[in-house]
Design a protein around this motif. Structure first.
Motif, PDB file in Angstrom:
ATOM      1  N   GLU A   5       0.833  -1.186   0.000  1.00 17.01           N
ATOM      2  CA  GLU A   5       0.000   0.000   0.000  1.00 17.01           C
ATOM      3  C   GLU A   5       0.874   1.245   0.000  1.00 17.01           C
ATOM      4  N   LEU A   6       0.535   2.205  -0.846  1.00 18.04           N
ATOM      5  CA  LEU A   6       1.224   3.488  -0.826  1.00 18.04           C
ATOM      6  C   LEU A   6       0.250   4.508  -0.278  1.00 18.04           C
ATOM      7  N   ARG A   7       0.689   5.262   0.750  1.00 20.61           N
ATOM      8  CA  ARG A   7      -0.185   6.269   1.338  1.00 20.61           C
ATOM      9  C   ARG A   7       0.429   7.641   1.129  1.00 20.61           C
ATOM     10  N   ASP A   8      -0.208   8.423   0.275  1.00 17.31           N
ATOM     11  CA  ASP A   8       0.160   9.825   0.114  1.00 17.31           C
ATOM     12  C   ASP A   8       1.664   9.991  -0.167  1.00 17.31           C
ATOM     13  N   TYR A  25      14.419  21.534  -8.572  1.00 22.76           N
ATOM     14  CA  TYR A  25      13.689  20.386  -8.045  1.00 22.76           C
ATOM     15  C   TYR A  25      12.687  19.854  -9.054  1.00 22.76           C
ATOM     16  N   VAL A  26      12.553  18.520  -9.079  1.00 23.62           N
ATOM     17  CA  VAL A  26      11.532  17.901  -9.916  1.00 23.62           C
ATOM     18  C   VAL A  26      10.637  17.064  -9.023  1.00 23.62           C
ATOM     19  N   GLN A  27       9.336  17.317  -9.120  1.00 24.84           N
ATOM     20  CA  GLN A  27       8.402  16.487  -8.363  1.00 24.84           C
ATOM     21  C   GLN A  27       7.997  15.328  -9.252  1.00 24.84           C
ATOM     22  N   ALA A  28       8.633  14.177  -9.006  1.00 22.06           N
ATOM     23  CA  ALA A  28       8.379  13.036  -9.889  1.00 22.06           C
ATOM     24  C   ALA A  28       7.068  12.344  -9.536  1.00 22.06           C
ATOM     25  N   VAL A  29       6.766  12.304  -8.242  1.00 24.28           N
ATOM     26  CA  VAL A  29       5.504  11.693  -7.806  1.00 24.28           C
ATOM     27  C   VAL A  29       4.876  12.624  -6.780  1.00 24.28           C
ATOM     28  N   VAL A  30       3.571  12.893  -6.940  1.00 19.78           N
ATOM     29  CA  VAL A  30       2.900  13.817  -6.027  1.00 19.78           C
ATOM     30  C   VAL A  30       1.685  13.135  -5.403  1.00 19.78           C
ATOM     31  N   HIS A  31       1.719  12.996  -4.081  1.00 21.42           N
ATOM     32  CA  HIS A  31       0.574  12.480  -3.312  1.00 21.42           C
ATOM     33  C   HIS A  31      -0.107  11.271  -3.964  1.00 21.42           C
ATOM     34  N   ALA A  32       0.667  10.224  -4.166  1.00 22.00           N
ATOM     35  CA  ALA A  32       0.095   9.042  -4.816  1.00 22.00           C
ATOM     36  C   ALA A  32      -0.409   8.047  -3.768  1.00 22.00           C
ATOM     37  N   ASN A  33      -1.562   7.459  -4.020  1.00 26.64           N
ATOM     38  CA  ASN A  33      -2.111   6.390  -3.179  1.00 26.64           C
ATOM     39  C   ASN A  33      -2.359   5.177  -4.049  1.00 26.64           C
ATOM     40  N   PHE A 223      -2.927  -7.362 -20.754  1.00 30.17           N
ATOM     41  CA  PHE A 223      -2.361  -8.053 -19.601  1.00 30.17           C
ATOM     42  C   PHE A 223      -3.224  -7.885 -18.347  1.00 30.17           C
ATOM     43  N   ALA A 224      -3.823  -6.691 -18.181  1.00 29.36           N
ATOM     44  CA  ALA A 224      -4.519  -6.413 -16.928  1.00 29.36           C
ATOM     45  C   ALA A 224      -6.024  -6.483 -17.087  1.00 29.36           C
ATOM     46  N   GLN A 225      -6.494  -7.319 -18.043  1.00 31.30           N
ATOM     47  CA  GLN A 225      -7.938  -7.433 -18.313  1.00 31.30           C
ATOM     48  C   GLN A 225      -8.779  -7.466 -17.051  1.00 31.30           C
ATOM     49  N   LYS A 226      -8.342  -8.346 -16.101  1.00 25.82           N
ATOM     50  CA  LYS A 226      -9.154  -8.499 -14.898  1.00 25.82           C
ATOM     51  C   LYS A 226      -8.631  -7.658 -13.751  1.00 25.82           C
ATOM     52  N   GLY A 227      -7.604  -6.876 -14.025  1.00 22.54           N
ATOM     53  CA  GLY A 227      -6.980  -6.108 -12.946  1.00 22.54           C
ATOM     54  C   GLY A 227      -7.415  -4.660 -12.910  1.00 22.54           C
ATOM     55  N   LYS A 228      -6.522  -3.852 -12.334  1.00 22.18           N
ATOM     56  CA  LYS A 228      -6.828  -2.433 -12.174  1.00 22.18           C
ATOM     57  C   LYS A 228      -5.891  -1.617 -13.063  1.00 22.18           C
ATOM     58  N   ILE A 229      -6.231  -0.352 -13.206  1.00 23.84           N
ATOM     59  CA  ILE A 229      -5.371   0.543 -13.962  1.00 23.84           C
ATOM     60  C   ILE A 229      -5.223   1.833 -13.176  1.00 23.84           C
ATOM     61  N   ALA A 230      -4.027   2.456 -13.286  1.00 20.36           N
ATOM     62  CA  ALA A 230      -3.825   3.790 -12.718  1.00 20.36           C
ATOM     63  C   ALA A 230      -3.137   4.605 -13.792  1.00 20.36           C
ATOM     64  N   VAL A 231      -3.701   5.771 -14.113  1.00 20.12           N
ATOM     65  CA  VAL A 231      -3.150   6.602 -15.169  1.00 20.12           C
ATOM     66  C   VAL A 231      -2.431   7.776 -14.519  1.00 20.12           C
ATOM     67  N   MET A 232      -1.195   8.004 -14.927  1.00 17.13           N
ATOM     68  CA  MET A 232      -0.409   9.077 -14.313  1.00 17.13           C
ATOM     69  C   MET A 232      -0.157  10.202 -15.301  1.00 17.13           C
ATOM     70  N   TYR A 233      -0.173  11.418 -14.780  1.00 16.11           N
ATOM     71  CA  TYR A 233       0.232  12.564 -15.592  1.00 16.11           C
ATOM     72  C   TYR A 233       1.070  13.488 -14.726  1.00 16.11           C
ATOM     73  N   LEU A 234       2.297  13.759 -15.158  1.00 13.75           N
ATOM     74  CA  LEU A 234       3.218  14.645 -14.433  1.00 13.75           C
ATOM     75  C   LEU A 234       3.262  14.359 -12.929  1.00 13.75           C
ATOM     76  N   GLY A 235       3.428  13.092 -12.591  1.00 12.91           N
ATOM     77  CA  GLY A 235       3.614  12.746 -11.187  1.00 12.91           C
ATOM     78  C   GLY A 235       2.331  12.487 -10.415  1.00 12.91           C
ATOM     79  N   GLN A 236       1.194  12.771 -11.021  1.00  9.27           N
ATOM     80  CA  GLN A 236      -0.060  12.565 -10.304  1.00  9.27           C
ATOM     81  C   GLN A 236      -0.856  11.420 -10.912  1.00  9.27           C
ATOM     82  N   ILE A 237      -1.536  10.661 -10.042  1.00 15.18           N
ATOM     83  CA  ILE A 237      -2.474   9.665 -10.554  1.00 15.18           C
ATOM     84  C   ILE A 237      -3.760  10.418 -10.838  1.00 15.18           C
ATOM     85  N   VAL A 238      -4.178  10.449 -12.133  1.00 17.42           N
ATOM     86  CA  VAL A 238      -5.345  11.264 -12.487  1.00 17.42           C
ATOM     87  C   VAL A 238      -6.620  10.443 -12.599  1.00 17.42           C
TER      88      VAL A 238
END
Lengths: 340, 412, 305
Positions: A5-8, A25-33, A223-238
């Motif tokens: 689990e990733l929290r924030d 500074y580069v914010q590669a990942v921002v508040h991802a869960n 590959f993830a037919q039965k799984g989940k998806i997370a779409v990222m844009y500029l470090g954020q999961i949108v």
């Protein structure tokens, strides 16, 4: 309890900065869960530079996030004991994009496969390691295994074979989760499905969870037919949710644009194809991302609120979540391919 | 910091720098006067009290000068940082290297086995017939050495000298090393600069030739020549040339920088004599270094030849000579520039042996003499000077290269 | 136990021999220059090990027989005291090459430790070590070695070797550092970390084999430089070692004996002067040639299938 689990989680990199030069500074990942259960498949999708690889590295513990918590079976991996960390270490493995770079060029395949097994007592001696390695290679479809174990070096194998060896190495320590970072993008197109099938088999038979990182929606869908998806844009999961639901009814303008960009092998459809008019094709400079919604510089629907307020992920039912202020206003996306 | 603030700081720094520079110049003439008097007394005098007194005065004023110089360096560096951070970075690293080398040299003096004071005192007893006690006192003042001083205090004193560009005191010649450098440097510069230019020019031309026309006999010849000179220490080459051309054939003189019977000055016979004496050392250096340049240039030119713009020039039907000179030559030459400083460094390093072999009156011969006669003062002074010269040359080459090649930015 | 596993056990040493001795040799053999270099170095190694056992050493002065020409009795003539030049060379090879070898080991050790530490630790450790390395690289090593040689009285080979290595490690350290840095980013090291392999395993078993070619080739170059420098030190008379040492021979030949001046009247004196120079140059040529071929030998990626 979730496997992983990733929290924030946020990750900020410093770049530049000599003895006198100023830092940026580069914010590669921002508040991802994120939440990954045993045997899950999660496709992490986004353009290059969106932070999906960094997120993968955070999951594997190769990178310590600048803030947020990374939990393995409910425990923060950066605060656990050595022994627990070792458990986690072996429990979460990684498969890289470039199989040639992922294997030590001056070491034989046997050495590469046996070293971790010997180190962790999975095999007691070279003899046993040899047999286990042979079994693994058979599972990976590399037969007869002797051919590959017998004084073979990585450069003597084909790209597809090498990627199977990399998978075998990851599986050798009996992991619960494998982070596969673009595992098939450097493999010949004709061999991609076979590799994805192999990973699906490992998921099915050994109940290994997968985080599949890719820029390619087509392979993610496969590959993830039965799984989940997370779409990222500029470090954020949108946008995130069950893959079928999300891709059938994409709500974030960015995902709609991405889906529109997927080529469809039908000239009729392509001609009718509704072009999503992005305001610009250029990604903003990641060292100074736009304020508010990071996508607003390219978003065709943007309104004043988008330039000031950062949108958060909101549930729209069935586990489907979107981070967009205008979610209720955005028109439905028309699937081009009837089969989806 | 805002632009306005930056400008303000820069102006303040600039004014400080100028004032410091002015003070530095006016004070150094004072110092020079004291030094001249000291020199006079040292040459003939026995009175260590007067020397001590003068030395006291000198070191007081000298410390002020050193402090001002330190301020100049710091404010200059800060000023540079405002104008170009990358440039300041390079200069800062060069200065750091100088400090490091000075530290090592100083440490060597401190940890050297055997007592340098005793050594010098014994020499003074023998040379000037002083009593041992006087000689020891004299040695202390001559070396400006205080046995009570701690390691760090001593280093501060030493660095103060370095900041004034004072390279120490020769035990054998009883003059400051600066004087020796002033006398010897022109000879070394003459030989080194001519050799460097010659080997660079010939090497570049040869390298271009073999890069352009491959599969000629020239290529393997140059490759073997490079392996041979790479395997032959430069002093062996110098020795062979001396034995063949000076000792046996008698075409060239055995030693010296010029014919002492001639009038020293800007007249033809003297210049001819200087060149005649410099011929063998220059030949030795040039023979040793040309092949390395040729190979480096070949490598650089071959990779340039593969570039698209060269292909495009060919496709446009430009003449070979034109492509070679203005497309390949210019671009392949750029990376060679940093090599110049390295070559200069290794040549300067080799000068100790080569100038010793030809008994040529340059820095290297004095260095060899210092080494053989164990003149620690001169040894360390010359070493520090050589090191600083090479560090400076490297910095210059680095800056020149970044200036000439627009692709390289001054960032680290 | 499967038959395959048995086979591996049985043939392990043979494969090892094939892979580590026979194949490298064949590659050297195929590369003409490398092979010549190999033969030259082999010649010197044999002379160093067995020479003194086979060739007697007569250090008696025999003025009647000074500057003798080349003959069966005196393969390279005699020196200014009538001693056999060939005997001197053979007996001196042990010390000359031994010092260079020791210096090579010391230098390589320093360079690898510095380069690896800088590359692995990064941050301030790296910065400090790189300032040091840059200083070592900028200031040419010969003056440093001369300064050290004159400051300390060197009477034994080991301290001479130390002096020769103290300022010679710059370029190798930098090369090792950049190799480590690029390797640290490479995925196979990352994979090893994820697989929970120990840091010592990663350094010695994964990284080291990759930088061995580098180290081996640099070792030859460092040895060459060490010979050049040690002979230079002796040539200036700073290090009084055994008179059979090639550097001491060169010093004797060019300064003390007056052989250079005598050569005008007696050409045989030239043989005596040329002998140590020839030995030095020949050894160095061998090292240059072999280094050329080694790159290929130690890199399995360049080997054939």
């Amino acid at each position: 309890m979730a496997l992983m689990e990733l929290r924030d989680v946020s990750m900020t990199f410093e770049i530049g900065g000599g003895l006198f030069a100023p830092k940026r500074y580069v914010q590669a990942v921002v508040h991802a869960n994120l939440l990954i259960d045993e045997g899950d498949i999660l496709a992490l999708v986004g353009e290059s530079g969106c932070g999906k690889t960094t997120l993968g590295r955070i999951i594997t513990g190769l990178q310590k996030p600048t803030s947020g918590e990374v939990l393995f079976r409910g425990k923060n991996i950066w605060k656990i004991s050595r022994e627990e960390f070792r458990q986690y270490r072996l429990g979460v493995q990684i498969v890289h994009q470039d199989s040639f770079a992922a294997l030590n060029p001056v070491r034989t395949i046997f050495h590469t496969l046996s070293a971790p097994m010997l180190r962790h007592g999975i095999a007691k001696n070279r003899q046993e390691a040899w047999e286990k390695a042979a079994d693994l290679l058979r599972t990976m479809g590399l037969t007869p295994p002797e051919v590959f174990l017998d004084e073979k070096y990585p450069h003597q194998l084909s790209g597809g074979q090498r990627q199977r060896v990399v998978l075998a190495r990851a599986v050798s320590v009996q992991p619960r989760l494998i982070v596969a970072d673009e595992p098939v993008s450097m493999v010949d197109v004709s061999l991609r499905l076979a590799l994805l099938d192999l990973m699906a088999k490992l998921n099915r038979e050994l109940n290994i969870a997968f985080v599949y990182i890719t820029h390619d929606l087509a392979t993610a869908r496969y590959f993830a037919q039965k799984g989940k998806i997370a779409v990222m844009y500029l470090g954020q999961i949108v946008e995130t949710g069950p893959l079928g639901k999300v891709l059938n009814r994409p709500r974030h303008p960015y995902l709609q644009a991405l889906l529109t960009a997927v080529p469809v092998p039908d000239p009729e459809l392509t001609r009718k194809h509704f072009e999503l008019p992005l305001r610009t094709m250029d990604m903003p400079d990641p060292t100074s991302p736009p304020p508010g919604c990071r996508f607003h510089t390219r978003c065709p629907y943007y309104e004043p609120i988008c330039t000031t307020e950062v949108p958060v992920l909101k549930s729209i039912g069935n586990g489907h979540k979107v981070a967009c202020h205008l979610e209720h206003k955005i028109p439905e996306w028309q699937p081009l391919d009837a089969e989806v | 910091m805002t632009e306005r603030q930056k400008k303000l700081v820069a102006v303040v720094l600039g004014i400080t720098f100028l004032i410091g520079l002015f003070a530095r110049i006016s004070l150094s003439s004072d110092l020079a006067a004291i030094d001249a008097r000291l020199e006079e007394i040292r040459r003939v005098g026995h009175s260590s009290e007067e020397i001590a007194l003068l030395q006291e005065e000198y070191s007081e004023k000298g410390n002020v000068v050193s402090l001002i110089t330190l301020g100049l360096i710091v404010s200059g560096l800060a000023l540079l940082y405002f104008m170009n951070a990358g440039l300041a970075n390079r200069v800062g690293f060069a200065l750091l290297t100088v400090a490091l080398v000075a530290f090592i040299t100083y440490t060597l003096i401190r940890i050297m086995p055997g007592d340098p004071i005793q050594q010098l005192a014994t020499e003074l007893v023998r040379e000037r017939g002083l009593s041992y006690e006087d000689a020891v006192n004299m040695a202390y003042t001559l070396l400006d050495y205080d046995p009570e001083e701690s390691f760090l205090e001593g280093f501060a004193d030493y660095m103060a000298g370095v900041l004034r560009f004072e390279f120490g005191y020769s035990w054998v010649y009883h003059v400051s090393v600066n004087k020796i450098i002033a006398r010897a440097l022109p000879w070394t510069l003459l030989v080194l600069s001519i050799s460097l230019m010659l080997s660079f020019a010939i090497g570049i031309l040869l390298g271009m030739a073999i890069a352009w026309k491959r599969r000629t006999a020239l290529d393997p010849i140059i490759t073997f020549y490079a392996a041979f000179t790479g395997a032959t220490p430069d002093y062996v080459t110098a020795l062979v040339l001396l034995i063949v051309f000076a000792v046996n054939l008698r075409w060239f003189p055995l030693s010296g920088g010029y014919d002492p019977t001639l009038d020293i000055g800007f007249n033809w016979p003297f210049i001819a004599s200087v060149l005649y004496h410099a011929f063998l050392p220059i030949l030795a250096y040039t023979f040793e270094n040309t092949a390395a340049w040729a190979l480096a240039m070949k490598g650089s030119a071959v990779s340039t030849l593969g570039e698209d713009y060269v292909m495009a020039a060919r496709a446009r039907g430009l003449r070979d000579r034109r492509i070679m000179v203005s497309y390949v030559g210019r671009n392949a030459l750029l990376p060679m520039i940093t090599g110049l400083a390295i070559a200069l460094g290794s040549m300067l390093g080799g000068s100790t042996l080569i100038e010793n072999i030809y008994n040529y009156p340059g820095i290297g011969r004095f260095n060899a003499e210092a080494l053989v006669r164990r003149d620690l003062g001169m040894m360390q002074g010359l070493f520090l000077f050589q090191a600083m010269a090479v560090i400076f040359a490297n910095l210059m080459a680095d800056l020149l290269y970044t200036r000439l090649d627009p692709r390289i930015k001054l960032e680290d | 136990m499967t038959t395959t596993a048995k086979a591996v056990r049985r043939h392990g040493w043979r494969r090892w021999l094939q892979r580590n001795i026979v194949e490298p040799f064949l590659i050297i053999y195929r590369n003409r220059r490398a092979f010549i270099g190999f033969l030259i170095l082999l010649f010197f190694v044999l002379i160093t090990i067995f020479g003194p056992m086979v060739v007697p050493l007569e250090l008696r002065t025999d003025y009647a027989n000074r500057f003798a020409p080349i003959s069966l009795d005196h393969l390279l003539g005699t020196d200014y005291q009538g001693r056999d030049t060939f005997q001197l060379l053979v007996h001196g090879s042990r010390e000359t090459l031994g010092i260079a070898f020791l210096a090579g080991i010391f230098t390589t050790l320093i360079a690898v430790v510095v380069g690896m530490t800088a590359g692995l630790f990064g941050g301030w450790v790296d910065r400090i070590l790189m300032v040091l390395t840059n200083a070592v690289l900028t200031v040419p090593y010969l003056p440093v070695q001369l300064l050290l040689g004159a400051t300390f009285t060197l009477r034994d080979p080991i301290s001479l070797a130390l002096v020769l290595s103290i300022w010679a490690w710059g370029s190798l350290a930098r090369a090792v550092r950049s190799q480590v840095l690029s390797m640290k980013e490479r995925e196979f090291i990352e994979a090893a970390r994820v697989l929970g392999l120990s840091t010592t395993h990663i350094i010695f078993s994964e990284m080291m084999p990759n930088i061995m070619p580098f180290i081996a080739i640099n070792f030859l170059t460092i040895m060459r430089n060490a010979i050049t420098a040690s002979v230079a030190l002796m040539f200036l008379g700073l290090v009084p070692l055994d008179p059979t040492n090639w550097g001491m021979m060169l010093n004797d030949a060019t300064s003390r004996s007056g052989a250079v001046q005598i050569s005008v009247f007696n050409r045989n004196a030239l043989i005596y002067v040329a002998a140590p120079m020839g030995a030095i140059v020949l050894f160095q040529l061998g090292a240059v040639f072999l280094a050329h071929g080694l790159d290929e030998v130690l890199d399995p990626r360049l080997r054939g299938e």
